[in-house]
Design a protein around this motif. Structure first.
Motif, mmCIF file in Angstrom:
data_model
loop_
_atom_site.group_PDB
_atom_site.id
_atom_site.type_symbol
_atom_site.label_atom_id
_atom_site.label_comp_id
_atom_site.label_asym_id
_atom_site.label_seq_id
_atom_site.Cartn_x
_atom_site.Cartn_y
_atom_site.Cartn_z
ATOM 1 N N ASP A 54 0.780 -1.144 0.097
ATOM 2 C CA ASP A 54 0.086 0.091 0.033
ATOM 3 C C ASP A 54 0.853 1.250 0.103
ATOM 4 O O ASP A 54 0.601 2.387 0.110
ATOM 5 C CB ASP A 54 -0.816 0.098 1.162
ATOM 6 C CG ASP A 54 -1.972 -1.246 1.216
ATOM 7 O OD1 ASP A 54 -2.443 -1.424 0.023
ATOM 8 O OD2 ASP A 54 -2.371 -1.654 2.265
ATOM 9 N N LEU A 55 2.273 1.111 -0.070
ATOM 10 C CA LEU A 55 2.954 2.166 0.120
ATOM 11 C C LEU A 55 3.436 2.818 -1.111
ATOM 12 O O LEU A 55 3.797 1.791 -2.160
ATOM 13 C CB LEU A 55 4.343 1.713 1.024
ATOM 14 C CG LEU A 55 5.194 2.693 1.734
ATOM 15 C CD1 LEU A 55 4.337 3.431 2.880
ATOM 16 C CD2 LEU A 55 6.520 2.277 2.341
ATOM 17 N N VAL A 308 12.750 3.085 6.586
ATOM 18 C CA VAL A 308 12.208 2.594 7.906
ATOM 19 C C VAL A 308 10.866 3.142 8.136
ATOM 20 O O VAL A 308 10.594 4.324 8.321
ATOM 21 C CB VAL A 308 13.296 2.994 8.928
ATOM 22 C CG1 VAL A 308 12.709 2.003 10.160
ATOM 23 C CG2 VAL A 308 14.709 2.640 8.743
ATOM 24 N N LEU A 309 10.015 2.054 8.556
ATOM 25 C CA LEU A 309 8.669 2.432 8.836
ATOM 26 C C LEU A 309 8.383 1.952 10.236
ATOM 27 O O LEU A 309 8.620 0.729 10.704
ATOM 28 C CB LEU A 309 7.747 1.583 8.049
ATOM 29 C CG LEU A 309 7.390 2.070 6.521
ATOM 30 C CD1 LEU A 309 8.559 2.193 5.696
ATOM 31 C CD2 LEU A 309 6.201 1.317 5.932
ATOM 32 N N TYR A 310 8.079 3.074 11.188
ATOM 33 C CA TYR A 310 7.939 2.720 12.489
ATOM 34 C C TYR A 310 6.525 2.583 13.045
ATOM 35 O O TYR A 310 5.633 3.281 12.198
ATOM 36 C CB TYR A 310 8.485 3.847 13.356
ATOM 37 C CG TYR A 310 10.035 3.885 13.312
ATOM 38 C CD1 TYR A 310 10.876 3.028 14.198
ATOM 39 C CD2 TYR A 310 10.840 4.824 12.621
ATOM 40 C CE1 TYR A 310 12.308 3.079 14.361
ATOM 41 C CE2 TYR A 310 12.165 4.863 12.516
ATOM 42 C CZ TYR A 310 12.871 3.781 13.673
ATOM 43 O OH TYR A 310 14.328 3.926 13.434
ATOM 44 N N ASP A 311 6.102 2.235 14.165
ATOM 45 C CA ASP A 311 4.629 2.363 14.591
ATOM 46 C C ASP A 311 4.272 3.557 15.223
ATOM 47 O O ASP A 311 3.223 3.563 15.389
ATOM 48 C CB ASP A 311 4.566 0.962 15.475
ATOM 49 C CG ASP A 311 5.129 1.180 16.855
ATOM 50 O OD1 ASP A 311 6.220 1.943 16.995
ATOM 51 O OD2 ASP A 311 4.878 0.399 17.634
ATOM 52 N N ARG A 312 5.208 4.442 15.361
ATOM 53 C CA ARG A 312 4.793 5.793 15.969
ATOM 54 C C ARG A 312 5.711 6.912 15.272
ATOM 55 O O ARG A 312 6.873 6.443 14.731
ATOM 56 C CB ARG A 312 4.775 5.505 17.423
ATOM 57 C CG ARG A 312 6.291 5.407 18.092
ATOM 58 C CD ARG A 312 6.529 5.031 19.337
ATOM 59 N NE ARG A 312 5.903 3.522 19.650
ATOM 60 C CZ ARG A 312 6.151 2.846 20.756
ATOM 61 N NH1 ARG A 312 6.509 3.630 21.777
ATOM 62 N NH2 ARG A 312 5.660 1.862 20.628
ATOM 63 N N GLY A 341 0.299 4.208 9.490
ATOM 64 C CA GLY A 341 0.539 3.293 10.586
ATOM 65 C C GLY A 341 1.629 3.668 11.716
ATOM 66 O O GLY A 341 2.079 2.937 12.268
ATOM 67 N N GLY A 342 2.019 4.902 11.442
ATOM 68 C CA GLY A 342 3.016 5.446 11.939
ATOM 69 C C GLY A 342 3.841 6.570 11.501
ATOM 70 O O GLY A 342 3.473 7.477 10.958
ATOM 71 N N ASP A 385 8.726 -2.076 8.757
ATOM 72 C CA ASP A 385 9.464 -2.542 7.807
ATOM 73 C C ASP A 385 10.827 -1.988 7.637
ATOM 74 O O ASP A 385 10.834 -0.823 7.969
ATOM 75 C CB ASP A 385 8.466 -2.451 6.427
ATOM 76 C CG ASP A 385 8.581 -2.877 5.219
ATOM 77 O OD1 ASP A 385 9.730 -3.895 5.306
ATOM 78 O OD2 ASP A 385 8.317 -2.703 4.168
ATOM 79 N N PHE A 386 11.537 -2.468 6.972
ATOM 80 C CA PHE A 386 12.998 -1.846 6.885
ATOM 81 C C PHE A 386 13.461 -2.628 5.151
ATOM 82 O O PHE A 386 13.570 -3.751 5.192
ATOM 83 C CB PHE A 386 13.686 -2.528 7.853
ATOM 84 C CG PHE A 386 15.487 -1.996 7.654
ATOM 85 C CD1 PHE A 386 15.806 -0.708 8.488
ATOM 86 C CD2 PHE A 386 16.351 -2.480 6.653
ATOM 87 C CE1 PHE A 386 17.179 -0.330 8.150
ATOM 88 C CE2 PHE A 386 17.507 -1.951 6.574
ATOM 89 C CZ PHE A 386 17.961 -0.731 7.488
ATOM 90 N N PHE A 387 13.646 -1.741 4.542
ATOM 91 C CA PHE A 387 14.090 -1.982 3.158
ATOM 92 C C PHE A 387 15.113 -0.933 2.775
ATOM 93 O O PHE A 387 14.976 0.106 2.967
ATOM 94 C CB PHE A 387 12.829 -2.413 2.220
ATOM 95 C CG PHE A 387 11.993 -1.092 2.006
ATOM 96 C CD1 PHE A 387 12.009 -0.265 0.645
ATOM 97 C CD2 PHE A 387 10.985 -0.914 2.736
ATOM 98 C CE1 PHE A 387 11.315 0.710 0.608
ATOM 99 C CE2 PHE A 387 10.240 0.304 2.610
ATOM 100 C CZ PHE A 387 10.353 0.699 1.393
ATOM 101 N N VAL A 388 15.598 -1.307 1.698
ATOM 102 C CA VAL A 388 16.737 -0.402 0.940
ATOM 103 C C VAL A 388 16.290 -0.314 -0.619
ATOM 104 O O VAL A 388 15.935 -1.227 -1.261
ATOM 105 C CB VAL A 388 18.204 -0.759 0.910
ATOM 106 C CG1 VAL A 388 18.378 -0.709 2.738
ATOM 107 C CG2 VAL A 388 18.462 -2.091 0.444
ATOM 108 N N THR A 389 16.860 0.773 -1.098
ATOM 109 C CA THR A 389 16.889 0.901 -2.602
ATOM 110 C C THR A 389 18.262 1.361 -2.882
ATOM 111 O O THR A 389 18.828 2.220 -2.359
ATOM 112 C CB THR A 389 15.914 2.072 -3.021
ATOM 113 O OG1 THR A 389 16.058 3.180 -2.342
ATOM 114 C CG2 THR A 389 14.619 1.255 -2.956
#
Length: 461
Positions: A54-55, A308-312, A341-342, A385-389
């Motif tokens: 969804d991102l 990096v996607l945090y919950d807050r 979501g954060g 979530d944590f990912f790199v490009t």
């Protein structure tokens, strides 16, 4: 894919990045029939977005400065200026986590005073340099303002050598000159041409008070460089063919060009190659350039982006720069990405040769603890979530000597032109340089065709 009238002035632009879109718009606005060919299924080149669930993710964080008049023209031309506004006044939070006594926040700011006084107050209050280092930076800035970036001799030396000759300490280089230079040049001072460094600092910091005010997209880059760019091209009458790879460019009888692509052949009076230097080398016909192989000597430099996607919410500012840590620049991309979501943070890591190929697990182990050092609120947050490009060839390498390798828009073959941020724009590899290269290629083509053309930027005419 060809036009109804094969004798009508027709231009083919190969490459749908910012340079190619600019050239296509300029040629179409001047009354030419234009076909734009792009091998990818989208426009935008290396400044694009993609979906991850969804991102909506930008492949990397791209910013520009108020002095980037060509890119600002581009935003106006595609009706996107309101989606990528500029700061009212330069203000860069800089957090040093290795400062004595614990993390310390400073700011690089300007005032409305005339140049160079507009930076004096911010420099005087900048806590990451000693009083002597601040005075030394001021003296170096004044020396920088007295040199001509177009002097060919400057291209042969590196920025670090010049800074050393002007009394800059390693701390001053790290906390100020490289803080700005790495982000704009994609190279640290020892690996950056003095000519390009001088151009960046003189134009961005010493040309006018607001020159360095920062702008960035508040929507996904794809909305600008793909969706709105495509709409502008359609309105201008440009025929855009995506997922269409060009196989060859040859001279036809009568002096026109033949472009083989997508199973068809297009006939053109002018061809603009707006692709990366290695692709241009492969497509250029024999004899189109003196020493065509020099294009292969223009190196490339990578950029790594950590997502990096945090919950807050862990960051209250839209962005900040960091010292005393591997982290360089951190941006809040929550709203632009559609994340609810954060908070979504994007780390932009330029000059990333040493880590561009590191596994995600290694990068996670390196950067999550660093973010906790920088942002106390991240210490209790859960990572969604944590990912790199990775862009391994994100820019051309601005190494000393690169200036003599960068070609102009015109080739030795009449009717064949080059565009791209790697060409001789005088700028480093930026969106600004890409637009300027599109202007140059289109202007050269229109002049050769006897078409009246006014350069969009009076200062560059």
């Amino acid at each position: 894919m060809t036009g109804d009238d094969p004798l009508a002035p027709h231009a083919v632009v190969v490459g749908g990045g910012i340079a190619g879109v600019t050239a296509a718009l300029e040629l179409a606005d001047a009354g030419l029939e234009v076909t734009l060919l792009e091998g990818r299924p989208r426009l935008g080149g290396l400044a694009f977005s993609f979906r991850r669930g969804d991102l909506t993710v930008d492949n990397g964080q791209h910013v520009y400065l108020r002095c980037c008049t060509a890119y600002r023209w581009f935003l106006d031309r595609i009706d996107a200026a309101g989606l990528a506004p500029v700061q009212d006044r330069l203000d860069v939070p800089v957090l040093d986590v290795a400062a004595p006594g614990g993390p310390r926040l400073g700011r690089l700011r300007r005032t409305a005073l005339p140049v160079p006084l507009h930076l004096a107050g911010g420099l005087a209050a900048y806590p990451h340099l000693s009083l002597a280092e601040r005075a030394g930076v001021a003296r170096a800035a004044m020396a920088l303002n007295r040199i001509d970036p177009a002097d060919p001799a400057l291209d042969g030396i590196d920025f670090a050598t010049w800074l050393g000759r002007h009394g800059q300490s390693p701390r001053a280089v790290a906390a100020l000159w490289d803080l700005v230079g790495v982000a704009t040049l994609n190279a640290r001072a020892p690996h950056a041409s003095m000519a390009l460094a001088a151009m960046v600092f003189r134009t961005g910091l010493l040309s006018e008070p607001g020159a360095a005010d920062i702008g960035w997209a508040r929507v996904p880059l794809g909305e600008l460089h793909d969706t709105l760019a495509r709409k502008a091209l359609d309105s201008a009458g440009v025929r855009t063919e995506l997922s269409t790879r060009v196989r060859g460019i040859t001279r036809a009888e009568g002096g026109r060009w033949q472009v083989s692509a997508g199973g068809e052949t297009l006939h053109a009076d002018a061809v603009v190659l707006a692709v990366a230097q290695r692709e241009a080398h492969a497509l250029l016909p024999e004899g189109a350039m003196e020493d065509r192989d020099r294009l292969l000597d223009i190196g490339t430099a990578p950029i790594l982006n950590v997502h990096v996607l945090y919950d807050r919410k862990v960051l209250r500012r839209p962005f900040f720069a960091a010292l005393g840590t591997p982290v360089q620049w951190v941006f809040d991309r929550t709203e632009a990405s559609g994340f609810s979501g954060g908070q979504y943070l994007a780390l932009s890591q330029s000059a990333a040769e040493d880590e561009i190929d590191d596994p995600v697990a290694v990068l996670r182990a390196r950067y999550l603890p660093e973010l906790q050092r920088l942002l106390p609120a991240a210490r209790g947050a859960r990572v969604h979530d944590f990912f790199v490009t990775r862009e391994r060839t994100a820019t051309f390498a601005p190494a000393p000597g690169v200036g003599r390798l960068r070609p102009g828009a015109r080739t030795c073959a009449p009717g064949l032109y080059l565009a791209g941020a790697w060409t001789a724009t005088g700028w480093p590899a930026t969106m600004e340089g890409a637009v300027r290269s599109g202007f140059s290629a289109a202007g050269a083509a229109l002049f050769a065709l006897g078409r009246r053309h006014e350069h969009p930027l009076k200062e560059a005419a």
